[in-house]
Design an enzyme around this catalytic site. Structure first.
Site, PDB file in Angstrom:
ATOM      1  N   LYS A   1      -5.743   2.507  -7.714  1.00  0.00           N
ATOM      2  CA  LYS A   1      -6.348   3.826  -7.500  1.00  0.00           C
ATOM      3  C   LYS A   1      -5.534   4.663  -6.514  1.00  0.00           C
ATOM      4  O   LYS A   1      -5.400   5.875  -6.676  1.00  0.00           O
ATOM      5  CB  LYS A   1      -7.771   3.663  -6.977  1.00  0.00           C
ATOM      6  CG  LYS A   1      -8.760   3.164  -8.024  1.00  0.00           C
ATOM      7  CD  LYS A   1     -10.170   3.451  -7.529  1.00  0.00           C
ATOM      8  CE  LYS A   1     -11.250   2.597  -8.077  1.00  0.00           C
ATOM      9  NZ  LYS A   1     -11.477   2.381  -9.415  1.00  0.00           N
TER      10      LYS A   1
ATOM     11  N   GLU B   1     -12.918   8.359   0.262  1.00  0.00           N
ATOM     12  CA  GLU B   1     -13.037   9.646  -0.440  1.00  0.00           C
ATOM     13  C   GLU B   1     -14.300  10.327   0.031  1.00  0.00           C
ATOM     14  O   GLU B   1     -15.289   9.655   0.327  1.00  0.00           O
ATOM     15  CB  GLU B   1     -13.200   9.418  -1.957  1.00  0.00           C
ATOM     16  CG  GLU B   1     -11.928   9.162  -2.705  1.00  0.00           C
ATOM     17  CD  GLU B   1     -12.177   8.968  -4.198  1.00  0.00           C
ATOM     18  OE1 GLU B   1     -13.306   9.185  -4.667  1.00  0.00           O
ATOM     19  OE2 GLU B   1     -11.228   8.567  -4.881  1.00  0.00           O
TER      20      GLU B   1
ATOM     21  N   HIS C   1     -22.326   0.786 -13.574  1.00  0.00           N
ATOM     22  CA  HIS C   1     -20.954   1.134 -13.939  1.00  0.00           C
ATOM     23  C   HIS C   1     -20.560   0.697 -15.339  1.00  0.00           C
ATOM     24  O   HIS C   1     -19.386   0.638 -15.676  1.00  0.00           O
ATOM     25  CB  HIS C   1     -19.963   0.615 -12.884  1.00  0.00           C
ATOM     26  CG  HIS C   1     -20.324   1.090 -11.510  1.00  0.00           C
ATOM     27  ND1 HIS C   1     -20.327   2.424 -11.182  1.00  0.00           N
ATOM     28  CD2 HIS C   1     -20.756   0.440 -10.415  1.00  0.00           C
ATOM     29  CE1 HIS C   1     -20.735   2.562  -9.935  1.00  0.00           C
ATOM     30  NE2 HIS C   1     -21.004   1.370  -9.448  1.00  0.00           N
TER      31      HIS C   1
ATOM     32  N   ARG D   1      -5.448   2.877 -22.079  1.00  0.00           N
ATOM     33  CA  ARG D   1      -5.791   2.110 -23.287  1.00  0.00           C
ATOM     34  C   ARG D   1      -6.636   3.002 -24.204  1.00  0.00           C
ATOM     35  O   ARG D   1      -7.055   4.085 -23.807  1.00  0.00           O
ATOM     36  CB  ARG D   1      -6.621   0.889 -22.893  1.00  0.00           C
ATOM     37  CG  ARG D   1      -7.915   1.304 -22.183  1.00  0.00           C
ATOM     38  CD  ARG D   1      -8.890   0.185 -21.967  1.00  0.00           C
ATOM     39  NE  ARG D   1     -10.158   0.702 -21.482  1.00  0.00           N
ATOM     40  CZ  ARG D   1     -10.486   0.926 -20.225  1.00  0.00           C
ATOM     41  NH1 ARG D   1      -9.601   0.691 -19.263  1.00  0.00           N
ATOM     42  NH2 ARG D   1     -11.656   1.419 -19.900  1.00  0.00           N
TER      43      ARG D   1
END
Ligand code: MV4
Length: 506
Positions: free
Chosen positions: A118, A202, A237, A295
């Site tokens: 990330k 963040e 998630h 992907r």
């Protein structure tokens, strides 16, 4: 340029079936791979040839890159399609495939690595001039470092594991008092899950929408986008429902997000199908790059339905060295598509997996319906793999029509022998918030609460009925001078119930 005549599909279930179908359309022969648990699986039955990789656990079968390459060489395949999951984002596997002289249907390993972490992905996006969530681009050194940085951006903040995925290592931190322990927890969870304890900060976006842009690139430097998918409906998630277009996106926002997504693809010299994820603030429609998935994604069919483009066919054409068969100007978003991921899970008992034999299976069909499944009547849902049994998609000229068709499809759908998430979808398709398109990442929690409230009210109404009935009985007995255990006939009871209600008895 290298024509592909034979493809090995390094995957199982519905996505293996999906890829085999595209190969059939194109006159390409197929090789399936399977584990001992999958010898009777649909993808094995459908492929032209099949190779057993080993015992049921993925680590002893679908994740054995060397064994897969060995089989591919033996059977003379031209290319390997990895599907999603398993080896699909493993850069070393891509290098090994290429070194063996076989084509890999997917992006170059360098693009995978760039987007793999990330922190690295954030750096690339920033370098490309794409908006990212305000935060750091280096791992936090200590709890003190975290405290100071959070102070700069302002609470609430999110702590995220650079190697993270599926929310692992992610922590929402409301204020200073929670930060130290959240940081320690996030770091040890990241270390335990990924063997990498890099954690960064963040600013937290409150109740964001999760919107992702499908991108496509070829080996000639052409990069296009195919509009967005709204993926805000998630549970722990895991995406549950996706749709395209997003109920809130207009052509203007789509163009803006699409342009930023294409910048990201260009920055890593992307090739093939990819997805750029954004968080969108409902407040001011500002959006921020989150990550890029290198992907083909599970939810790709909704994009296919609204663009008319076969993404798997296009992947294969690009792997052959062809230019994209369309330009950005050719891409038109038409109508609306919704996908429900049908899982062998029991919504009534905390979504526990519900493996076993599918005794009965009736799959919906008809106008505007597409079901991408990986099972058949009589097949077994194994405990070893992801328990998704199909992706039910509907298409309509607008969102309302897609919802109407989804309701019809869900009525027709019948799975006997195991529990599925079909009842959940039947309820969501009637939910006023869903139908109004008011979605955010907290949707499912809100939905469960609305459901509970409705049940509570129903309980309350039932209790009131019982109270009235008891009062009526008592009243009737008293009026007639009967004993407290004597019964009252039905018609007579109605009369007394009416009287009891009139007199306000409870
Ligand atoms: C966030 C966020 C709010 N602010 N980042 C969750 C999974 C991971 N891919 C990113 N996630 C989030 N990142 C900031 N700065 C909220 C989430 C989030 C979320 C995102 C998409 C879909 C569902 C979600 C559920 C909870 C939290």
């Amino acid at each position: 340029m290298r024509e592909i005549k034979k493809i090995l599909i390094a995957n199982r279930g519905e996505i293996a079936v999906r890829i085999i179908r595209a190969c059939r359309d194109m006159g390409i022969s197929t090789v399936a791979v399977y584990s001992e648990a999958d010898s009777e699986a649909l993808h094995v039955r459908m492929a032209d040839e099949a190779v057993c990789l080993g015992p049921p656990p993925s680590s002893e079968s679908y994740l054995l890159g060397d064994k897969i390459i060995e089989a591919a060489l033996e059977l003379g395949v031209d290319a390997i399609h990895p599907g999603y999951g398993f080896l699909s984002e493993n850069a070393q596997f891509v290098r090994d495939v290429k070194a063996s002289g076989i084509s890999f249907i997917g992006p170059p390993p360098e693009a995978m690595e760039g987007m793999g972490g990330k922190i690295s992905a954030r750096k690339i996006a920033i370098g490309a001039g794409v908006p990212v969530v305000p935060g750091t681009t280096e791992p936090l050194k200590s709890a003190e470092d975290a405290l100071q940085t959070a102070g700069e951006f302002g609470f609430p903040v999110m702590l995220k594991a650079s190697a993270g995925g599926g929310g692992k290592g992610m922590r929402f931190v409301a204020d200073e008092s929670e930060l130290k322990s959240a940081f320690e927890n996030s770091r040890s969870e990241a270390k335990a899950s990924f063997g990498d304890d890099a954690v960064y900060i963040e600013k937290a976006i409150l109740k964001p929408r999760h919107i992702e842009i499908q991108v496509f690139s070829d080996t000639h430097g052409n990069h296009v986008h195919l509009g967005e998918r709204e993926c805000s409906i998630q549970r722990r998630h895991q995406k549950v429902i996706e749709e395209s277009p997003s109920p809130i996106n207009d052509a203007d926002l789509r163009e803006k997000m699409g342009r930023e997504a294409v910048k990201v693809a260009k920055a890593v010299d992307y090739v093939g199908a990819g997805t750029v994820e954004f968080l969108l603030s409902d407040v001011d429609k500002s959006f921020y790059f989150l990550e890029m998935n290198t992907r083909l994604q599970v939810e790709h069919p909704v994009t296919e339905l609204v663009t008319g483009i076969d993404l798997v066919r296009e992947q294969i054409r690009v792997a052959e060295g062809n230019e994209l068969s369309f330009t950005q100007a050719d891409v038109r978003i038409r109508g609306h598509a919704i996908e429900c991921r049908v899982y062998a899970e029991d919504p009534e008992s905390g979504y526990m997996p519900s493996p076993g034999k599918i005794h009965r299976l009736r799959v919906p069909a008809g106008n505007g319906i597409r079901d991408d499944g990986g099972v058949y009547e009589g097949a077994e849902v194994s405990i070893y793999y992801d328990p998704m049994i199909s992706k039910l998609c509907t298409y309509g000229s607008d969102r309302d029509e897609a919802i109407e068709r989804m309701r019809r499809a869900l009525k027709e759908y019948f799975v006997g022998g195991i529990k599925t998430t079909l009842p959940l979808f039947r309820e969501i398709m009637e939910d006023p918030e869903f139908c109004a398109g008011r979605l955010d990442t907290a949707f499912l929690e809100g939905f469960e609460e609305r459901k509970k409230k409705n049940t509570d009210r129903a309980d309350h109404e039932v209790l009131e009925e019982i109270a009235v009935a008891a009062a009526a009985l008592k009243y009737a007995r008293r009026q007639k001078g009967l004993s407290s255990n004597s019964s009252v006939s039905g018609p007579e009871y109605s009369k007394w119930a009416f009287a009891a209600r009139r007199e306000g008895l409870r």
